[in-house]
Design a protein around this motif. Structure first.
Motif, PDB file in Angstrom:
ATOM      1  N   VAL A   3      24.829  45.677  32.750  1.00  0.00           N
ATOM      2  CA  VAL A   3      25.222  46.003  34.119  1.00  0.00           C
ATOM      3  C   VAL A   3      26.313  47.064  34.090  1.00  0.00           C
ATOM      4  N   LYS A   4      26.361  47.850  35.140  1.00  0.00           N
ATOM      5  CA  LYS A   4      27.429  48.831  35.306  1.00  0.00           C
ATOM      6  C   LYS A   4      28.246  48.446  36.528  1.00  0.00           C
ATOM      7  N   LEU A   5      29.543  48.208  36.308  1.00  0.00           N
ATOM      8  CA  LEU A   5      30.455  47.873  37.392  1.00  0.00           C
ATOM      9  C   LEU A   5      31.196  49.139  37.823  1.00  0.00           C
ATOM     10  N   SER A   6      31.070  49.493  39.094  1.00  0.00           N
ATOM     11  CA  SER A   6      31.754  50.674  39.627  1.00  0.00           C
ATOM     12  C   SER A   6      32.810  50.249  40.616  1.00  0.00           C
ATOM     13  N   ARG A   7      34.023  50.791  40.433  1.00  0.00           N
ATOM     14  CA  ARG A   7      35.138  50.478  41.315  1.00  0.00           C
ATOM     15  C   ARG A   7      35.909  51.766  41.608  1.00  0.00           C
ATOM     16  N   GLN A   8      35.915  52.144  42.832  1.00  0.00           N
ATOM     17  CA  GLN A   8      36.683  53.300  43.279  1.00  0.00           C
ATOM     18  C   GLN A   8      36.387  54.533  42.416  1.00  0.00           C
ATOM     19  N   THR A   9      37.280  54.886  41.506  1.00  0.00           N
ATOM     20  CA  THR A   9      37.124  56.148  40.767  1.00  0.00           C
ATOM     21  C   THR A   9      36.561  55.983  39.361  1.00  0.00           C
ATOM     22  N   HIS A  10      36.202  54.770  38.939  1.00  0.00           N
ATOM     23  CA  HIS A  10      35.720  54.612  37.568  1.00  0.00           C
ATOM     24  C   HIS A  10      34.610  53.553  37.505  1.00  0.00           C
ATOM     25  N   SER A  11      33.878  53.559  36.395  1.00  0.00           N
ATOM     26  CA  SER A  11      32.815  52.580  36.171  1.00  0.00           C
ATOM     27  C   SER A  11      32.866  52.092  34.730  1.00  0.00           C
ATOM     28  N   ILE A  12      32.368  50.859  34.522  1.00  0.00           N
ATOM     29  CA  ILE A  12      32.388  50.219  33.201  1.00  0.00           C
ATOM     30  C   ILE A  12      31.039  49.557  32.975  1.00  0.00           C
ATOM     31  N   THR A  13      30.483  49.723  31.777  1.00  0.00           N
ATOM     32  CA  THR A  13      29.240  49.050  31.414  1.00  0.00           C
ATOM     33  C   THR A  13      29.562  47.807  30.594  1.00  0.00           C
ATOM     34  N   LEU A  14      29.035  46.670  31.019  1.00  0.00           N
ATOM     35  CA  LEU A  14      29.298  45.403  30.339  1.00  0.00           C
ATOM     36  C   LEU A  14      28.193  45.071  29.343  1.00  0.00           C
ATOM     37  N   LEU A  15      28.571  44.383  28.277  1.00  0.00           N
ATOM     38  CA  LEU A  15      27.646  43.848  27.292  1.00  0.00           C
ATOM     39  C   LEU A  15      27.523  42.343  27.494  1.00  0.00           C
ATOM     40  N   PRO A  16      26.425  41.728  27.026  1.00  0.00           N
ATOM     41  CA  PRO A  16      26.277  40.275  27.177  1.00  0.00           C
ATOM     42  C   PRO A  16      27.471  39.525  26.602  1.00  0.00           C
ATOM     43  N   GLY A  17      27.965  38.559  27.362  1.00  0.00           N
ATOM     44  CA  GLY A  17      29.121  37.780  26.944  1.00  0.00           C
ATOM     45  C   GLY A  17      30.435  38.342  27.433  1.00  0.00           C
ATOM     46  N   GLN A  18      30.400  39.523  28.034  1.00  0.00           N
ATOM     47  CA  GLN A  18      31.631  40.131  28.542  1.00  0.00           C
ATOM     48  C   GLN A  18      31.836  39.812  30.018  1.00  0.00           C
ATOM     49  N   GLN A  19      33.099  39.766  30.395  1.00  0.00           N
ATOM     50  CA  GLN A  19      33.479  39.534  31.785  1.00  0.00           C
ATOM     51  C   GLN A  19      34.476  40.617  32.199  1.00  0.00           C
ATOM     52  N   ALA A  20      34.213  41.235  33.342  1.00  0.00           N
ATOM     53  CA  ALA A  20      35.143  42.194  33.915  1.00  0.00           C
ATOM     54  C   ALA A  20      35.996  41.469  34.944  1.00  0.00           C
ATOM     55  N   VAL A  21      37.305  41.451  34.716  1.00  0.00           N
ATOM     56  CA  VAL A  21      38.246  40.765  35.616  1.00  0.00           C
ATOM     57  C   VAL A  21      39.078  41.829  36.313  1.00  0.00           C
ATOM     58  N   PHE A  22      39.171  41.734  37.634  1.00  0.00           N
ATOM     59  CA  PHE A  22      39.913  42.768  38.364  1.00  0.00           C
ATOM     60  C   PHE A  22      40.495  42.200  39.642  1.00  0.00           C
ATOM     61  N   ASN A  23      41.594  42.821  40.057  1.00  0.00           N
ATOM     62  CA  ASN A  23      42.207  42.522  41.342  1.00  0.00           C
ATOM     63  C   ASN A  23      41.724  43.564  42.338  1.00  0.00           C
ATOM     64  N   PRO A  24      41.070  43.143  43.418  1.00  0.00           N
ATOM     65  CA  PRO A  24      40.534  44.118  44.377  1.00  0.00           C
ATOM     66  C   PRO A  24      41.585  45.060  44.965  1.00  0.00           C
ATOM     67  N   LYS A  25      42.871  44.703  44.827  1.00  0.00           N
ATOM     68  CA  LYS A  25      43.929  45.518  45.420  1.00  0.00           C
ATOM     69  C   LYS A  25      44.355  46.692  44.538  1.00  0.00           C
ATOM     70  N   ASN A  26      43.896  46.713  43.280  1.00  0.00           N
ATOM     71  CA  ASN A  26      44.232  47.858  42.426  1.00  0.00           C
ATOM     72  C   ASN A  26      43.014  48.263  41.607  1.00  0.00           C
ATOM     73  N   GLU A  27      43.141  49.323  40.838  1.00  0.00           N
ATOM     74  CA  GLU A  27      41.996  49.885  40.123  1.00  0.00           C
ATOM     75  C   GLU A  27      41.831  49.339  38.711  1.00  0.00           C
ATOM     76  N   HIS A  28      42.791  48.591  38.209  1.00  0.00           N
ATOM     77  CA  HIS A  28      42.721  48.126  36.819  1.00  0.00           C
ATOM     78  C   HIS A  28      41.625  47.081  36.642  1.00  0.00           C
TER      79      HIS A  28
END
Length: 397
Positions: free
Chosen positions: A279-304
């Motif tokens: 999967v590709k996670l896109s947020r505001q100005t950047h995107s990240i591709t996840l691999l199986p077993g990975q979790q993307a953790v983020f606060n909706p109030k910032n870009e990190h």
């Protein structure tokens, strides 16, 4: 190691499981288990018990080594810790053994704690169940938990039906580009969950207090839906038509895969977890591709966005009827209870600082669940109608 010590430890463990151990033997058991060279005996005993009880099932929901360390080590001061294991069909005798020994050991080491019971005022609270509302394009609503199985209605080319397994299914006839597309929303309240089959046969599980907005047919170049709360997807493969999940400013794009989206507004962080595929996670100005077993953790109030590896079974076991807690704070645990049991939580005094690890069945009434939490964490709970009061148990002076 002398064979007689190995045999003695197994005898003591068997007595404990059979509830026939004396206080003196109980203390002897912990003397053995506090010694590093004896720990493999405890592990072997649990594995043997699992194999004999349910040979086809592995206790893969519990990190035995981590929990064992928390039980028997008594050197330096450690953060407060609570172990909670549901003793039922899902977790077998080894889980029961760890639970019993942990609680017994806590009583043995902390006799100054005054025991408290969960106080239930007038009624208990039942767990959540299949409960959801379908909002059609014209604004009308269908309360699904009140509807009989079978075809409920039709939207465009889609027949909408409810199965005896509690799944809402959209089945479409051959559609043309000129076919009118309708937008529907399926939502679950607190104390509800539901399963949905989208028009492309993608399967979606909705946790309590969640929603998904989707078209009655995917006729364009993409398949796009919007979600709130927590949803688990098993996306049907179609390389020519990507599947896109939107939530606020975040977007997840896939072709065919299994993943979980947790975007509850009252949680500090949101998370997207990939089980298989990509999967590709896109947020505001950047995107990240996840691999199986990975979790993307983020606060909706910032870009990190932070990428971590997780136990994927623990992330999605909510759809299989389990609460899984990993170093979870009291507020984190109670927010899940609020959503699943449709209750409010009130803290009396300081919020307890304990962390919980373990597994509990979501099919328990709330009083049983709270009793297990209380035993693991020395916390007092009182139920008043639809409110649960939470209070740290104070030690005797």
């Amino acid at each position: 190691m002398p064979e007689n010590i190995n045999q003695r430890i197994n005898e003591l463990l068997t007595q404990y499981v059979n509830k026939s151990i004396s206080e003196a033997d109980f203390k002897e058991l912990f003397e053995y288990l506090s010694q590093t060279e004896n720990r493999h005996i405890f592990d072997d005993f649990m594995k043997k018990s699992e194999k004999e009880t349910l040979p086809d099932i592995t206790a893969n929901h519990v990190d035995w080594d981590h929990m064992y360390q928390q039980i028997v080590e008594n050197g330096q001061e450690k953060p407060k810790f609570g172990l909670i294991i549901n003793i039922g069909k899902k977790l077998t005798i080894a889980a029961s053994l760890v639970m019993m020994i942990y609680l017994g050991y806590q009583r043995y080491r902390q006799p100054e704690i005054t025991p408290h019971l969960v106080s239930v005022q007038k009624k208990d609270l039942a767990p959540g169940k299949n409960k959801a509302t379908l909002k059609l394009a014209d604004g009308s609503e269908i309360i699904l938990d009140d509807m009989q199985n079978g075809i409920l209605t039709k939207q465009g080319a889609a027949n909408i039906s409810k199965s005896d397994q509690g799944t809402l299914a959209y089945t479409t006839e051959q559609t043309s580009a000129s076919e009118k597309i309708y937008i529907n929303t399926l939502s679950t309240p607190r104390g509800g969950h539901f399963k949905l089959m989208l028009p492309d046969q993608t399967m979606v599980w909705l946790n309590a207090e969640s929603s998904i907005t989707f078209p009655t047919a995917f006729n364009g170049s993409e398949r796009r839906v919007k979600v709130t709360g927590e949803t688990y997807f098993e996306v049907s493969k179609n390389r020519s038509k990507p599947f896109i999940v939107e939530s606020g400013a975040a977007k997840v794009e896939v072709l065919g895969t299994h993943f979980n989206v947790n975007v509850y507004p009252n949680e500090e962080n949101s998370a997207v977890t990939l089980l298989e595929g990509s999967v590709k996670l896109s947020r505001q100005t950047h995107s990240i591709t996840l691999l199986p077993g990975q979790q993307a953790v983020f606060n909706p109030k910032n870009e990190h966005t932070n990428i971590i590896y997780v136990d994927i079974d623990n992330v999605v076991d909510w759809k299989n009827g389990l609460f899984i807690f990993e170093n979870a704070s009291v507020p984190e645990v109670m927010r899940q209870i609020e959503r699943w049991y449709d209750v409010d939580v009130k803290y009396i005094g300081q919020i307890p600082g304990i962390k919980f690890n373990g597994a509990l069945s979501r099919s328990n009434n709330v009083s049983k669940l709270l009793k297990l939490l209380r035993a693991a964490g020395n916390i007092e709970f009182n139920i008043h109608n639809q409110t649960i009061e939470v209070k740290q148990i104070s030690k005797k002076p």
